[in-house]
Design an enzyme around this catalytic site. Structure first.
Site, PDB file in Angstrom:
ATOM      1  N   ASP A 315     -11.778   3.812 -16.509  1.00  0.00           N
ATOM      2  CA  ASP A 315     -11.470   3.209 -17.809  1.00  0.00           C
ATOM      3  C   ASP A 315     -11.117   4.315 -18.809  1.00  0.00           C
ATOM      4  O   ASP A 315     -11.481   4.248 -19.992  1.00  0.00           O
ATOM      5  CB  ASP A 315     -12.623   2.336 -18.325  1.00  0.00           C
ATOM      6  CG  ASP A 315     -12.181   1.419 -19.465  1.00  0.00           C
ATOM      7  OD1 ASP A 315     -10.986   1.414 -19.810  1.00  0.00           O
ATOM      8  OD2 ASP A 315     -13.041   0.702 -20.012  1.00  0.00           O
ATOM      9  N   HIS A 319      -8.588   8.606 -27.193  1.00  0.00           N
ATOM     10  CA  HIS A 319      -8.446   8.351 -28.631  1.00  0.00           C
ATOM     11  C   HIS A 319      -8.466   9.694 -29.347  1.00  0.00           C
ATOM     12  O   HIS A 319      -9.123  10.637 -28.896  1.00  0.00           O
ATOM     13  CB  HIS A 319      -9.611   7.511 -29.159  1.00  0.00           C
ATOM     14  CG  HIS A 319      -9.592   6.092 -28.699  1.00  0.00           C
ATOM     15  ND1 HIS A 319      -8.605   5.199 -29.059  1.00  0.00           N
ATOM     16  CD2 HIS A 319     -10.443   5.392 -27.901  1.00  0.00           C
ATOM     17  CE1 HIS A 319      -8.853   4.016 -28.511  1.00  0.00           C
ATOM     18  NE2 HIS A 319      -9.949   4.106 -27.787  1.00  0.00           N
ATOM     19  N   GLY A 334     -14.186   3.579 -26.336  1.00  0.00           N
ATOM     20  CA  GLY A 334     -13.630   4.184 -25.127  1.00  0.00           C
ATOM     21  C   GLY A 334     -13.756   5.690 -25.091  1.00  0.00           C
ATOM     22  O   GLY A 334     -13.845   6.358 -26.121  1.00  0.00           O
TER      23      GLY A 334
HETATM   24 ZN    ZN Z   1     -11.650  -3.605 -20.726  1.00  0.00          ZN
END
Ligand code: ZN
Length: 438
Positions: A315, A319, A334
């Site tokens: 994942d 950023h 994230g």
């Molecule tokens: Zn997701």
């Protein structure tokens, strides 16, 4: 062009585990010889040939090219966070020969044009393989379904509104039925928006202590249970993305026992960290779903061990400081993950959670199986190969990462077991000795 990989421990789940030499020619594996040497290359193509390489893999682990089935490459639209090029380099450095990129770019990958753009760009770069995942719904807004036939023809390998859940169950049913008929998998970001609301981290002791709004585990597991029900209703497969909660693991385990076509992934941060990481790493430990409790982390490890969780995916979510160096509640969700995934996952082997074979299954064999891709170290196959040095140890320094972003909670961690070569189609796209440490 010939490459010999000599004396490594080959781990090809279900086929081979032992010391062997591999001979690669013109992008394919042409010979595998257990211990001992591949018969000398013919004299005309001796090892002095500038294009020929012998890689001494003694003491190393040689696996089918690792596949990360869940990354965010940010292009088109957010190239200041990551580009297809920097993301591919990050993947290669991380030991991945292939990545599947999620559609929440700008514009969203909900059309033939965007899917084709990503594939063309990746092809031109000629680094790792990039398999686009296209959107379930236009703009990932959950209102109008995309044209899956067109997306498949353009090269999409799966469908997902990742970043957003498909909240409307009727729409999810229709999507799963349409995807099933095209032999595409729907990858589900499981989150009940009404329960998650404006939560910033896991609903629990740490959130209370820090005064942040919580996201209950049920916001994930409710949707996992719904998607399992829809899979039973439609006989369509469904893949659950980034599982974080013990309740979800239990639901998937029970469903699998009933024969439901559900598969699942989790990410290294979920089996490594807990909600407590928010105290040390702040916004670099903020993600969606959030890091949860020690009991959840334990449940994920059990789920990995007993086969409930099929795959490890990062994942990878780059950023910039603009989105992360701000108040916790407003910061983006994230973390980046490609370049630390192998060492964090190898810890599962060290801890006795997984055998090496099981780990390779979760990082290559099963992602390939779920998405209809190739993985393996067999004669005749494309030479996508990862070589890992299990003893190589160094300290994470994100400034040296290939990713354009630095949002990792693992900064400064001393980690052991790093990829030292990544081969794609018989080409070396990453070599540790050449590039130096991360
Ligand atoms: Zn997701």
């Amino acid at each position: 062009m010939q490459i010999r990989i000599n004396g490594g421990r080959l781990v090809d789940p279900g086929h081979f585990d032992g010391i062997a030499d591999i001979l690669i020619e013109d992008g394919r594996i042409v010979k595998i010889v257990e211990i001992g040497a591949v018969p000398d290359l013919d004299p005309a193509s001796n090892t002095q040939h500038p294009e020929h390489r012998i890689i001494d893999a003694s003491g190393k682990i040689v696996t089918p090219g690792l596949i990360d089935m869940h990354v965010h490459l940010r292009e088109p639209g957010h190239e200041y966070k990551e580009t297809i090029e920097s993301g591919c380099r990050s993947a290669a450095w991380g030991g991945f020969s292939a990545v599947c990129c999620m559609p929440n770019t700008s514009p969203v990958n909900d059309s033939r044009q965007v899917t084709e753009y990503i594939r063309a760009k990746a092809k031109q770069l000629n680094l790792v393989r990039v398999f686009p995942v296209a959107a379930v719904s236009k703009g990932i807004e959950g209102r109008v379904l995309c044209d899956y036939d067109e997306l498949k023809q353009a090269g999409a390998v799966a469908l997902s509104d990742d970043g957003n859940p498909v909240m409307n169950s009727q729409m999810m049913r229709t999507a799963m039925e349409a995807a099933r008929d095209l032999k595409l998998n729907v990858i589900s970001h499981c989150e009940d928006i009404s329960l998650a609301a404006d939560g910033a981290m896991h609903e629990g002791a740490v959130a209370k202590e820090m005064g942040y709004t919580g996201i209950p585990s049920a916001s994930e597991s409710i949707m996992v249970l719904r998607d399992i029900a829809l899979s039973e209703l439609t006989h369509a497969p469904v893949h659950i993305a980034h599982v974080s909660a013990a309740e979800s693991v239990r639901a998937i385990r029970d469903a699998k026992a009933r024969g439901v076509k559900v598969t699942a992934e989790t990410a290294p941060h979920y089996f490594t960290l807990t909600e407590k990481a928010v105290k040390d790493s702040g916004t670099h430990a903020k993600m969606n779903p959030p890091l949860r409790t020690e009991a959840d982390r334990e449940a994920l490890r059990e789920g990995l061990a007993d086969g409930t969780i099929d795959a490890i995916a990062t994942d990878h979510a780059p950023h910039s400081n603009k989105e992360k160096d701000i108040a916790f509640g407003s910061a983006a969700n994230g973390i980046i993950g490609l370049e630390t995934a192998v060492s964090l996952s190898l810890k599962l082997v060290e801890d006795g959670v997984l055998s090496l074979t099981r780990l390779v299954e979760k990082m290559s064999t099963y992602p390939a199986r779920i998405l209809g891709l190739e993985s393996g170290l067999r004669v005749g196959q494309t030479a996508d190969v990862t070589i890992i040095d299990p003893d190589l140890s160094y300290t994470v320094n994100a400034d040296k990462f290939q990713s354009l972003s630095r949002n990792t909670p693992f900064e400064g961690w001393q980690l052991k077991g790093w990829p030292v070569f990544t081969l794609v189609g018989g080409r070396i796209v990453y070599e540790y000795a050449k590039e130096g440490s991360n």
